[in-house]
Write a protein that holds these residues in place. Structure first.
Motif, PDB file in Angstrom:
ATOM      1  N   LEU A 303       0.716  -1.098   0.002  1.00  0.00           N
ATOM      2  CA  LEU A 303      -0.101   0.137   0.023  1.00  0.00           C
ATOM      3  C   LEU A 303       0.853   1.212   0.078  1.00  0.00           C
ATOM      4  CD1 LEU A 303      -2.779  -0.946   2.535  1.00  0.00           C
ATOM      5  CD2 LEU A 303      -3.145  -0.652   0.313  1.00  0.00           C
ATOM      6  N   ALA A 304       1.920   1.294   0.607  1.00  0.00           N
ATOM      7  CA  ALA A 304       2.866   2.230   0.863  1.00  0.00           C
ATOM      8  C   ALA A 304       3.553   2.763  -0.751  1.00  0.00           C
ATOM      9  CB  ALA A 304       4.099   2.093   1.698  1.00  0.00           C
ATOM     10  N   LEU A 305       3.863   1.433  -1.446  1.00  0.00           N
ATOM     11  CA  LEU A 305       4.237   1.824  -2.887  1.00  0.00           C
ATOM     12  C   LEU A 305       3.064   2.444  -3.579  1.00  0.00           C
ATOM     13  CD1 LEU A 305       5.422  -1.897  -3.331  1.00  0.00           C
ATOM     14  CD2 LEU A 305       7.070   0.303  -3.333  1.00  0.00           C
ATOM     15  N   LEU A 306       2.091   2.295  -3.421  1.00  0.00           N
ATOM     16  CA  LEU A 306       0.837   2.885  -4.077  1.00  0.00           C
ATOM     17  C   LEU A 306       0.748   4.540  -3.904  1.00  0.00           C
ATOM     18  CD1 LEU A 306      -2.252   0.430  -4.344  1.00  0.00           C
ATOM     19  CD2 LEU A 306      -0.139   0.879  -6.026  1.00  0.00           C
ATOM     20  N   ARG A 307       0.898   4.581  -2.363  1.00  0.00           N
ATOM     21  CA  ARG A 307       0.585   5.975  -1.709  1.00  0.00           C
ATOM     22  C   ARG A 307       1.585   6.787  -2.210  1.00  0.00           C
ATOM     23  NH1 ARG A 307       1.077   4.280   3.156  1.00  0.00           N
ATOM     24  NH2 ARG A 307      -1.145   3.882   3.493  1.00  0.00           N
ATOM     25  N   ASP A 308       2.870   6.287  -2.345  1.00  0.00           N
ATOM     26  CA  ASP A 308       4.046   7.101  -2.577  1.00  0.00           C
ATOM     27  C   ASP A 308       4.427   7.072  -3.995  1.00  0.00           C
ATOM     28  OD1 ASP A 308       4.144   7.604  -0.006  1.00  0.00           O
ATOM     29  OD2 ASP A 308       5.958   5.869   0.446  1.00  0.00           O
ATOM     30  N   ARG A 309       3.788   6.498  -4.871  1.00  0.00           N
ATOM     31  CA  ARG A 309       3.786   6.285  -6.348  1.00  0.00           C
ATOM     32  C   ARG A 309       5.146   6.108  -6.670  1.00  0.00           C
ATOM     33  NH1 ARG A 309       1.303  12.139  -8.402  1.00  0.00           N
ATOM     34  NH2 ARG A 309      -0.360  12.213  -7.038  1.00  0.00           N
ATOM     35  N   LYS A 310       5.655   4.649  -5.940  1.00  0.00           N
ATOM     36  CA  LYS A 310       6.917   3.803  -6.324  1.00  0.00           C
ATOM     37  C   LYS A 310       6.913   2.641  -6.953  1.00  0.00           C
ATOM     38  CE  LYS A 310       9.295   5.994  -2.312  1.00  0.00           C
ATOM     39  NZ  LYS A 310      10.175   5.523  -0.770  1.00  0.00           N
TER      40      LYS A 310
END
Length: 319
Positions: A303-310
């Protein structure tokens, strides 16, 4: 079973031990093997998604797995069938019960990981570009957020449909992914003026926008007369205003597109679209891009990958 559960809107979801569910009338139970993550999962946690379920609920909108039990009145798909389901919720768990009518048997040509991230992203782009915008061969398609989960599929599908595709994303690495999936022209949203570059390329006939904010405004100004702008989402966090007077003068059409909504009033449009997409996949015309595959106990990283656009393409959780 293990499940990634949200107790209350605004709380932090967490892995929990839960009872394995039993299928109700009209449902199947799936032993879930993979679940695709979506930006909507982040919005649901905050209660900002248009179809946020009542808490508590298990997150995870789209799954792949194997049917292992049938509810009352269900005869197919049979136990042992490998399927994909647009669930809406309940996918980030070892087992889930879902309406049998939503289950799509999977061809051997597609893996569980690919299938888990296939329906929403490809379904959204195909229905938007074909059914809604009526994209024609030879037209110019501008895709914003072109390396993201839905944006990259729009690049691919646009090329299959015969369009010239301009891909806009942030940074050289993401643009390279878009190029590999068929983009004809690239725009770096970090350093280039979207409006100026698109106009220098002759303008856009169709705009595919999952970003919103300032990028929508720039694309709006670079759209050719009689053009169509698809509003897919607002990953920027800003819902842009629409200048109706400019729409009038340039004969523009702004089209709202929420894929999941079609389940309520025109499910056939979805099933017909997905049938086309699975056929294209079997023919090698489209190839899902999964940038990250993580186990269930690392959902928060996904989810952090999506949130941070990584991420590029899809992030899939294996179970």
């Amino acid at each position: 079973m293990k499940a990634y559960n949200l107790d209350a809107i605004g709380d932090k979801p967490a892995l929990a031990q839960m009872q394995v569910p039993s299928p109700a009338k009209g449902e199947i139970r799936i032993r879930i093997t993979a679940c695709g993550l979506n930006f909507a999962d982040l919005l649901m946690i905050e209660g900002k998604y248009q179809d946020t379920p009542n808490a508590p609920f298990v997150l995870g909108m789209e799954v792949a797995g194997v049917v292992d039990d049938l509810g009352e009145g269900v005869t197919s798909p049979a136990v042992g069938t490998r399927v994909a389901v647009f669930a809406g919720k309940g996918g980030l768990a070892e087992y889930g019960c879902f309406p049998a009518e939503r289950a799509i048997p999977l061809p051997d040509s597609i893996s569980d990981v690919e299938a888990a991230g296939f329906q929403i992203a490809y379904g959204t782009s195909h229905l938007a570009l074909d059914y809604k915008a009526r994209l024609q061969p030879g037209e110019t398609l501008l895709v914003l957020g072109a390396a993201g989960g839905v944006g990259l599929t729009a690049v691919e599908i646009g090329k299959v449909m015969g369009a010239r595709v301009i891909a806009c994303a942030r940074g050289a690495d993401k643009l390279e992914i878009a190029k590999q999936h068929g983009a004809d022209h690239l725009i770096d949203a970090k350093t280039e003026d979207i409006r100026d570059v698109v106009k220098s390329l002759g303008g856009a006939d169709v705009v595919y926008d999952p970003v919103g904010g300032d990028q929508f405004e720039a694309a709006f100004r670079a759209t050719n007369p009689d053009g169509r702008l698809l509003t897919i989402g607002f990953a920027s966090g800003t819902v842009p205003p629409v200048k109706a007077n400019h729409m009038l003068v340039k004969n523009l059409t702004v089209i709202g597109m929420y894929w999941g909504g079609y389940l309520k009033f025109n499910a056939k449009a979805l099933t017909d679209s997905l049938a086309t997409l699975f056929q294209w996949h079997s023919e090698g015309k489209i190839k899902p891009h999964v940038s990250h595959t993580l186990p269930l106990d690392r959902v928060e990283e996904g989810l952090a990958l999506l949130r941070d656009r990584k991420s590029t393409g899809k992030v899939v959780i294996t179970i």
